[in-house]
Design a protein around this motif. Structure first.
Motif, PDB file in Angstrom:
ATOM      1  N   GLY A  83      41.359  49.030   8.777  1.00  0.00           N
ATOM      2  CA  GLY A  83      40.161  49.285   7.985  1.00  0.00           C
ATOM      3  C   GLY A  83      39.420  48.008   7.653  1.00  0.00           C
ATOM      4  N   ASP A  84      40.156  46.942   7.311  1.00  0.00           N
ATOM      5  CA  ASP A  84      39.519  45.659   7.004  1.00  0.00           C
ATOM      6  C   ASP A  84      38.839  45.078   8.233  1.00  0.00           C
ATOM      7  N   LEU A  85      39.491  45.188   9.384  1.00  0.00           N
ATOM      8  CA  LEU A  85      38.904  44.674  10.614  1.00  0.00           C
ATOM      9  C   LEU A  85      37.590  45.379  10.919  1.00  0.00           C
ATOM     10  N   LEU A  86      37.596  46.716  10.856  1.00  0.00           N
ATOM     11  CA  LEU A  86      36.372  47.443  11.160  1.00  0.00           C
ATOM     12  C   LEU A  86      35.283  47.148  10.139  1.00  0.00           C
ATOM     13  N   ALA A  87      35.657  47.004   8.874  1.00  0.00           N
ATOM     14  CA  ALA A  87      34.660  46.670   7.860  1.00  0.00           C
ATOM     15  C   ALA A  87      34.022  45.314   8.152  1.00  0.00           C
ATOM     16  N   GLU A  88      34.840  44.357   8.574  1.00  0.00           N
ATOM     17  CA  GLU A  88      34.324  43.025   8.913  1.00  0.00           C
ATOM     18  C   GLU A  88      33.355  43.105  10.093  1.00  0.00           C
ATOM     19  N   LEU A  89      33.766  43.792  11.157  1.00  0.00           N
ATOM     20  CA  LEU A  89      32.926  43.879  12.338  1.00  0.00           C
ATOM     21  C   LEU A  89      31.660  44.685  12.062  1.00  0.00           C
ATOM     22  N   ARG A  90      31.782  45.749  11.286  1.00  0.00           N
ATOM     23  CA  ARG A  90      30.612  46.571  10.965  1.00  0.00           C
ATOM     24  C   ARG A  90      29.590  45.753  10.181  1.00  0.00           C
ATOM     25  N   ALA A  91      30.055  44.993   9.196  1.00  0.00           N
ATOM     26  CA  ALA A  91      29.141  44.187   8.396  1.00  0.00           C
ATOM     27  C   ALA A  91      28.460  43.124   9.256  1.00  0.00           C
ATOM     28  N   LYS A  92      29.219  42.501  10.142  1.00  0.00           N
ATOM     29  CA  LYS A  92      28.647  41.471  11.011  1.00  0.00           C
ATOM     30  C   LYS A  92      27.643  42.096  11.981  1.00  0.00           C
ATOM     31  N   ALA A  93      27.983  43.289  12.515  1.00  0.00           N
ATOM     32  CA  ALA A  93      27.076  43.955  13.446  1.00  0.00           C
ATOM     33  C   ALA A  93      25.756  44.283  12.766  1.00  0.00           C
ATOM     34  N   ARG A  94      25.818  44.726  11.526  1.00  0.00           N
ATOM     35  CA  ARG A  94      24.582  45.127  10.841  1.00  0.00           C
ATOM     36  C   ARG A  94      23.633  43.941  10.688  1.00  0.00           C
ATOM     37  N   THR A  95      24.173  42.760  10.466  1.00  0.00           N
ATOM     38  CA  THR A  95      23.317  41.586  10.301  1.00  0.00           C
ATOM     39  C   THR A  95      22.703  41.144  11.628  1.00  0.00           C
ATOM     40  N   ARG A  96      23.313  41.506  12.739  1.00  0.00           N
ATOM     41  CA  ARG A  96      22.862  41.021  14.039  1.00  0.00           C
ATOM     42  C   ARG A  96      21.955  41.992  14.783  1.00  0.00           C
ATOM     43  N   LEU A  97      21.931  43.240  14.355  1.00  0.00           N
ATOM     44  CA  LEU A  97      21.147  44.250  15.056  1.00  0.00           C
ATOM     45  C   LEU A  97      19.777  44.427  14.416  1.00  0.00           C
ATOM     46  N   ASP A  98      18.794  44.712  15.255  1.00  0.00           N
ATOM     47  CA  ASP A  98      17.500  45.186  14.762  1.00  0.00           C
ATOM     48  C   ASP A  98      17.760  46.427  13.889  1.00  0.00           C
ATOM     49  N   PRO A  99      17.128  46.541  12.723  1.00  0.00           N
ATOM     50  CA  PRO A  99      17.411  47.688  11.844  1.00  0.00           C
ATOM     51  C   PRO A  99      17.226  49.044  12.523  1.00  0.00           C
ATOM     52  N   ALA A 100      16.237  49.168  13.399  1.00  0.00           N
ATOM     53  CA  ALA A 100      16.045  50.443  14.096  1.00  0.00           C
ATOM     54  C   ALA A 100      17.183  50.724  15.062  1.00  0.00           C
ATOM     55  N   HIS A 101      17.708  49.670  15.680  1.00  0.00           N
ATOM     56  CA  HIS A 101      18.831  49.859  16.599  1.00  0.00           C
ATOM     57  C   HIS A 101      20.107  50.157  15.824  1.00  0.00           C
ATOM     58  N   LEU A 118      31.152  45.258  19.645  1.00  0.00           N
ATOM     59  CA  LEU A 118      30.283  44.704  20.674  1.00  0.00           C
ATOM     60  C   LEU A 118      29.131  43.935  20.045  1.00  0.00           C
ATOM     61  N   ALA A 119      28.484  44.518  19.040  1.00  0.00           N
ATOM     62  CA  ALA A 119      27.349  43.848  18.404  1.00  0.00           C
ATOM     63  C   ALA A 119      27.788  42.603  17.652  1.00  0.00           C
ATOM     64  N   ALA A 120      28.973  42.649  17.060  1.00  0.00           N
ATOM     65  CA  ALA A 120      29.441  41.525  16.247  1.00  0.00           C
ATOM     66  C   ALA A 120      29.922  40.361  17.083  1.00  0.00           C
ATOM     67  N   GLU A 121      30.702  40.649  18.135  1.00  0.00           N
ATOM     68  CA  GLU A 121      31.386  39.566  18.855  1.00  0.00           C
ATOM     69  C   GLU A 121      31.437  39.784  20.357  1.00  0.00           C
ATOM     70  N   GLY A 122      30.644  40.694  20.888  1.00  0.00           N
ATOM     71  CA  GLY A 122      30.645  40.924  22.320  1.00  0.00           C
ATOM     72  C   GLY A 122      31.974  41.482  22.813  1.00  0.00           C
TER      73      GLY A 122
END
Length: 364
Positions: free
Chosen positions: A4-22, A314-318
């Motif tokens: 759960g912690d891993l996914l939370a970390e990656l999800r948060a990082k992905a959100r900062t890197r993606l266009d909001p619409a994407h 993928l969005a967070a770290e490829g």
């Protein structure tokens, strides 16, 4: 780090890197997003009842599915447009899946052509299984051309999504005006198909007129095994068995089609009962932890699919992020299995799944 912690970390990082619409395209569901939310809530309503002193030794999470050994009972569900998340897109996902020893189900709506996806997977692990997700198209010649591409690419199964007679209404996409890919990206599997101008892509079409007759036509026109995805009703499960498919996916399309649909895991037991062991049943929708995976296995699933967690990685770290998601799930599944007294998924039983907060019934 817990799953759960891993996914939370990656999800948060992905959100900062993606266009909001994407981000909204990946995260969103249909309508008021009740089915989307219910997929995760349903797992949280369930608890696992461990068995003790079973003497089975270290847990092995590997399973065999359609003749292939998977190192974990988790496949990558079909999701569209991976190059919105990372420039390597589906190539990165394919490499990570192959390295982890599992199956990528590449989407018909991929931003990388299926031949390139299978080549990427097999450059990492020769013989890696890649399945092709297919929407039956109203024009049979278009469907036939897509199937021939999947066959030529070396895909080992077709996953036919049947829960989409029409497109789901995605409130977030409507609000953002996101209805086409940005310049430089395209649904590459739809390029140069019958009816498309040379070098151009066709739109993916849905049709409520499609029927079991169309599935039978597809089955008779290919030697690839067919898995049907999007089954929730037991009667449809029985019909699919009669029609000669080799597997079923219990799925509400990640909450992206019928917003009034039940959670996938709530529909799973009735479908498993209807199938009666005649073919493997898979599940996707809301799977986030190793405990979720083990719960589905105990209820009769042969394996589960994950979608959004892979996109977060993928969005967070490829490619490395996808690899972290799969490795984390494998480790957590093995750990939870051991705590439940199981050495293999076949050791898990449905009576080990109970409603959280409910009194355990004697003799279960």
């Amino acid at each position: 780090m817990s799953g759960g912690d891993l996914l939370a970390e990656l999800r948060a990082k992905a959100r900062t890197r993606l266009d909001p619409a994407h981000w909204d395209f990946y995260e969103g569901g249909a309508g008021a997003e009740r089915a989307l939310a219910e997929n995760e809530r349903a797992f949280r309503r369930l608890a696992l009842l461990p068995r003790v002193l079973c003497g089975r030794g270290p847990a092995d999470p590997a399973v065999t599915l359609l003749g292939d050994r998977l190192e974990l009972p988790v496949v990558i569900s079909p999701t569209a447009f991976h190059r919105l998340a990372h420039p390597d897109g589906e190539l990165a996902t394919a490499r990570a899946a192959a390295a982890a020893g599992t199956v990528l189900i590449t989407s018909m709506a991929a931003t990388t052509a299926v031949a390139d996806v299978t080549a990427a997977a097999r450059a990492v692990r020769p013989g890696a299984a890649v399945w092709f997700q297919l929407y039956l198209q109203p024009e049979r010649e278009v469907t036939r051309a897509l199937v021939r591409r999947a066959e030529a690419a070396g895909c080992t199964a077709l996953v036919v999504t049947v829960d989409s007679p029409v497109f789901g209404r995605r409130t977030r996409d409507d609000r953002n005006g996101f209805h086409e890919l940005p310049p430089g990206l395209a649904t590459e599997n739809m390029r140069d198909l019958p009816g498309a101008p040379p070098g151009r892509t066709r739109d993916i079409a849905m049709s409520p007129a499609l029927s079991w007759d169309d599935l039978r036509w597809l089955r008779d026109g290919t030697e690839l095994p067919i898995v049907v995805k999007g089954v929730l009703h037991p009667r449809d499960a029985r019909r699919a068995v009669d029609e000669g498919v080799v597997g079923l996916f219990v799925s509400n399309h990640g909450g992206r089609q019928l917003d009034a649909a039940p959670a996938s895991v709530d529909a799973l037991p009735a479908v498993v009962d209807a199938v009666g062991g005649r073919l493997p049943v898979l599940l996707d929708g809301g799977v986030r932890t190793g405990a979720d995976v083990v719960t589905a296995l105990a209820l009769g699933a042969a394996a589960v699919g994950v979608g959004r967690p892979v996109l977060w990685g993928l969005a967070a770290e490829g490619e490395a992020g996808v690899a972290r998601v799969l490795a984390g799930l494998r480790a957590e599944v093995a750990h939870v299995m051991a705590l439940c007294g199981a050495g293999a998924s076949a050791d898990l039983t449905a009576d080990q799944v109970v409603a959280r907060g409910a009194r355990v019934v004697a003799g279960c």
